[in-house]
Design a protein around this motif. Structure first.
Motif, PDB file in Angstrom:
ATOM      1  N   GLN A  88       1.917  55.678  57.310  1.00 31.12           N
ATOM      2  CA  GLN A  88       0.544  55.359  57.715  1.00 31.12           C
ATOM      3  C   GLN A  88       0.408  53.882  58.064  1.00 31.12           C
ATOM      4  N   LEU A  89       1.078  53.024  57.289  1.00 34.05           N
ATOM      5  CA  LEU A  89       1.030  51.588  57.568  1.00 34.05           C
ATOM      6  C   LEU A  89       1.672  51.287  58.925  1.00 34.05           C
ATOM      7  N   ALA A  90       2.798  51.928  59.206  1.00 31.87           N
ATOM      8  CA  ALA A  90       3.451  51.721  60.505  1.00 31.87           C
ATOM      9  C   ALA A  90       2.518  52.122  61.640  1.00 31.87           C
ATOM     10  N   ALA A  91       1.799  53.215  61.460  1.00 34.28           N
ATOM     11  CA  ALA A  91       0.855  53.661  62.491  1.00 34.28           C
ATOM     12  C   ALA A  91      -0.291  52.666  62.655  1.00 34.28           C
ATOM     13  N   GLN A  92      -0.802  52.175  61.530  1.00 34.77           N
ATOM     14  CA  GLN A  92      -1.908  51.199  61.568  1.00 34.77           C
ATOM     15  C   GLN A  92      -1.497  49.915  62.277  1.00 34.77           C
ATOM     16  N   LYS A  93      -0.250  49.510  62.083  1.00 34.46           N
ATOM     17  CA  LYS A  93       0.234  48.247  62.639  1.00 34.46           C
ATOM     18  C   LYS A  93       0.879  48.422  64.018  1.00 34.46           C
ATOM     19  N   HIS A  94       0.870  49.674  64.509  1.00 30.04           N
ATOM     20  CA  HIS A  94       1.418  49.977  65.839  1.00 30.04           C
ATOM     21  C   HIS A  94       2.864  49.481  65.981  1.00 30.04           C
ATOM     22  N   THR A  95       3.652  49.773  64.953  1.00 29.78           N
ATOM     23  CA  THR A  95       5.059  49.396  64.997  1.00 29.78           C
ATOM     24  C   THR A  95       5.928  50.581  64.602  1.00 29.78           C
ATOM     25  N   GLY A  96       7.232  50.377  64.561  1.00 23.83           N
ATOM     26  CA  GLY A  96       8.155  51.486  64.379  1.00 23.83           C
ATOM     27  C   GLY A  96       8.832  51.493  63.023  1.00 23.83           C
ATOM     28  N   LEU A  97       9.254  52.681  62.600  1.00 26.62           N
ATOM     29  CA  LEU A  97       9.899  52.852  61.298  1.00 26.62           C
ATOM     30  C   LEU A  97      10.917  53.972  61.387  1.00 26.62           C
ATOM     31  N   ILE A  98      12.121  53.704  60.913  1.00 28.06           N
ATOM     32  CA  ILE A  98      13.138  54.733  60.724  1.00 28.06           C
ATOM     33  C   ILE A  98      13.604  54.659  59.278  1.00 28.06           C
ATOM     34  N   VAL A  99      13.507  55.779  58.576  1.00 21.77           N
ATOM     35  CA  VAL A  99      14.019  55.881  57.220  1.00 21.77           C
ATOM     36  C   VAL A  99      14.984  57.052  57.191  1.00 21.77           C
ATOM     37  N   ALA A 100      16.177  56.831  56.684  1.00 23.90           N
ATOM     38  CA  ALA A 100      17.170  57.906  56.623  1.00 23.90           C
ATOM     39  C   ALA A 100      17.976  57.779  55.339  1.00 23.90           C
ATOM     40  N   SER A 101      18.348  58.920  54.776  1.00 22.79           N
ATOM     41  CA  SER A 101      19.207  58.901  53.595  1.00 22.79           C
ATOM     42  C   SER A 101      20.640  58.559  53.965  1.00 22.79           C
ATOM     43  N   ASN A 102      20.970  58.747  55.242  1.00 20.14           N
ATOM     44  CA  ASN A 102      22.334  58.460  55.684  1.00 20.14           C
ATOM     45  C   ASN A 102      22.315  58.221  57.196  1.00 20.14           C
ATOM     46  N   PHE A 103      22.887  57.100  57.633  1.00 23.28           N
ATOM     47  CA  PHE A 103      22.869  56.736  59.045  1.00 23.28           C
ATOM     48  C   PHE A 103      24.140  57.122  59.785  1.00 23.28           C
ATOM     49  N   SER A 104      25.116  57.662  59.087  1.00 21.75           N
ATOM     50  CA  SER A 104      26.375  58.035  59.718  1.00 21.75           C
ATOM     51  C   SER A 104      26.170  59.107  60.782  1.00 21.75           C
ATOM     52  N   VAL A 105      26.778  58.902  61.940  1.00 16.66           N
ATOM     53  CA  VAL A 105      26.720  59.907  63.001  1.00 16.66           C
ATOM     54  C   VAL A 105      27.293  61.222  62.486  1.00 16.66           C
ATOM     55  N   GLY A 106      28.439  61.146  61.805  1.00 18.02           N
ATOM     56  CA  GLY A 106      29.081  62.357  61.297  1.00 18.02           C
ATOM     57  C   GLY A 106      28.235  63.087  60.276  1.00 18.02           C
ATOM     58  N   ASN A 108      24.972  63.047  60.012  1.00 19.15           N
ATOM     59  CA  ASN A 108      23.811  63.667  60.646  1.00 19.15           C
ATOM     60  C   ASN A 108      24.179  64.930  61.411  1.00 19.15           C
ATOM     61  N   ILE A 109      25.386  64.989  61.951  1.00 18.57           N
ATOM     62  CA  ILE A 109      25.884  66.251  62.517  1.00 18.57           C
ATOM     63  C   ILE A 109      26.107  67.261  61.386  1.00 18.57           C
ATOM     64  N   PHE A 110      26.638  66.773  60.260  1.00 14.12           N
ATOM     65  CA  PHE A 110      26.849  67.605  59.066  1.00 14.12           C
ATOM     66  C   PHE A 110      25.522  68.200  58.586  1.00 14.12           C
ATOM     67  N   PHE A 111      24.450  67.421  58.633  1.00  9.65           N
ATOM     68  CA  PHE A 111      23.130  67.938  58.258  1.00  9.65           C
ATOM     69  C   PHE A 111      22.758  69.151  59.105  1.00  9.65           C
ATOM     70  N   GLU A 112      23.002  69.062  60.406  1.00  7.43           N
ATOM     71  CA  GLU A 112      22.642  70.168  61.291  1.00  7.43           C
ATOM     72  C   GLU A 112      23.477  71.415  60.989  1.00  7.43           C
ATOM     73  N   GLY A 228       5.791  54.285  65.748  1.00  8.16           N
ATOM     74  CA  GLY A 228       5.828  55.579  65.084  1.00  8.16           C
ATOM     75  C   GLY A 228       7.007  55.734  64.154  1.00  8.16           C
ATOM     76  N   PHE A 229       7.094  56.911  63.539  1.00  9.55           N
ATOM     77  CA  PHE A 229       8.143  57.219  62.568  1.00  9.55           C
ATOM     78  C   PHE A 229       9.195  58.110  63.211  1.00  9.55           C
ATOM     79  N   PHE A 230      10.450  57.746  63.014  1.00 10.71           N
ATOM     80  CA  PHE A 230      11.569  58.494  63.592  1.00 10.71           C
ATOM     81  C   PHE A 230      12.650  58.709  62.546  1.00 10.71           C
ATOM     82  N   GLY A 231      13.531  59.666  62.820  1.00  5.02           N
ATOM     83  CA  GLY A 231      14.707  59.890  61.999  1.00  5.02           C
ATOM     84  C   GLY A 231      15.954  59.806  62.844  1.00  5.02           C
ATOM     85  N   MET A 232      17.094  59.995  62.199  1.00  6.44           N
ATOM     86  CA  MET A 232      18.350  59.920  62.947  1.00  6.44           C
ATOM     87  C   MET A 232      18.507  61.082  63.921  1.00  6.44           C
ATOM     88  N   LYS A 233      17.771  62.152  63.708  1.00 11.42           N
ATOM     89  CA  LYS A 233      17.807  63.262  64.667  1.00 11.42           C
ATOM     90  C   LYS A 233      17.350  62.792  66.036  1.00 11.42           C
TER      91      LYS A 233
END
Length: 238
Positions: A88-106, A108-112, A228-233
Motif C-alpha cells: 500500500q505504501l508503494a502504491a501511495q508513493k507511486h514507486t515500485g517494489l519487488i519482494v521474493a523469497s528467492n531471486f534465483s532464475v533456476g 523460480n522455474i522450480f517454483f513453476e 506497483g508490486f511485482f514478483g520474479m514471475k
C-alpha cells in the motif's frame, strides 16, 4: 543505473560483483557499521535499492526507501506478515517494489514445476508429501523463505493438506518441512511424493550465490521506472 545496496553480507557482496559486471554503479552501501548513513539525501542518489538484511531490519529499510520515492528489491524474509501495508505504501508513493523469497532464475522455474506437479498429484491421495531444505549454519531463519513458498504452493493445490509445520508430522492434514543446517550448503530444496509403490521427487541445488545475485540485479533492472508490486514471475516472464 545507480543502485543502493542495503545489507553487505555474503549476498550483498555477490550482488555487488554482478552489478559491476552488468555495467551499473553502486552509489551507496549500508551495513551494520554505517547504518546512520541511510539518510534521505543518500538514498535518493539511487535509481533502485536492493535490500538483503534480516527480518528485524528489513521492514524499516524497505519503508524508508519507499517513503523517499526509491523503488526497492527486497530479498529479506521473516517479515512478510507486514507485506500488505508495504504494498500500500508503494502504491501511495507511486514507486515500485519487488519482494521474493528467492531471486534465483533456476528456483523460480522450480517454483513453476512445483505448482504443476502439486496440481497433478492432488487426486492421488496415496502419496505422502515432504519438503526438506538444507542451508548453511549462518542462515538465520528456518524454514527458509523458499521452502515456505514451495509449501504454500503445494497447499494451494493439495486439498488434503491444511497447513505446513517445521517438523516431521504424522498428522495427515499437515505438510512437513524438514530444515537442516550444515556447512557448506548454499541451499538445497527437495519436494518428495512417496507411496508404497514409488516416489516422485524434484530437487533444486544451488552451487553458489551467483544465481541469487544475478536474479536480484535482473529484478532491479526490471523495476527501474515502474510503479506497483511485482514478483520474479513478472521479472522472468514465467
Amino acid at each position: 543505473m545507480n543502485i543502493a545496496l542495503i545489507g553487505y553480507g555474503k549476498m550483498g557482496k555477490a550482488i555487488h560483483e554482478i552489478i559491476k559486471q552488468r555495467g551499473h554503479e553502486v552509489v551507496l552501501i549500508i551495513d551494520l557499521e554505517n547504518a546512520q548513513e541511510l539518510t534521505a539525501e543518500n538514498i535518493k542518489k539511487a535509481d533502485v535499492a536492493i535490500e538483503f538484511t534480516s527480518p528485524h531490519t528489513a521492514y524499516n529499510n524497505v519503508t524508508f526507501c519507499l517513503e523517499n520515492g526509491v523503488p526497492v528489491v527486497c530479498g529479506s524474509t521473516g517479515w512478510l506478515d507486514r507485506l500488505e501495508e508495504v504494498k500500500q505504501l508503494a502504491a501511495q508513493k507511486h514507486t515500485g517494489l519487488i519482494v521474493a523469497s528467492n531471486f534465483s532464475v533456476g528456483v523460480n522455474i522450480f517454483f513453476e514445476i512445483n505448482k504443476r506437479l502439486a496440481a497433478l498429484m492432488d487426486a492421488h491421495k496415496e502419496y505422502e508429501i515432504t519438503l526438506k531444505e538444507i542451508h548453511h549454519t549462518q542462515k538465520k531463519d528456518a524454514p527458509s523463505g523458499t521452502a515456505i513458498s514451495l509449501a504454500e504452493q503445494i497447499l494451494d493445490q493439495i486439498g488434503r493438506k491444511q497447513k505446513w509445520v517445521n517438523e516431521q508430522s504424522l498428522q495427515p492434514q499437515e505438510l512437513s518441512i524438514i530444515s537442516e543446517r550444515v556447512d557448506p550448503a548454499p541451499g538445497t530444496h527437495h519436494v518428495k511424493y512417496s507411496s508404497a509403490i514409488d516416489d516422485i521427487e524434484i530437487i533444486h541445488t544451488a552451487h553458489n550465490r551467483t544465481g541469487f545475485a544475478l536474479g536480484a540485479v535482473l529484478a532491479a533492472e526490471f523495476l527501474k521506472g515502474k510503479e506497483g508490486f511485482f514478483g520474479m514471475k513478472e521479472v522472468l516472464n514465467l
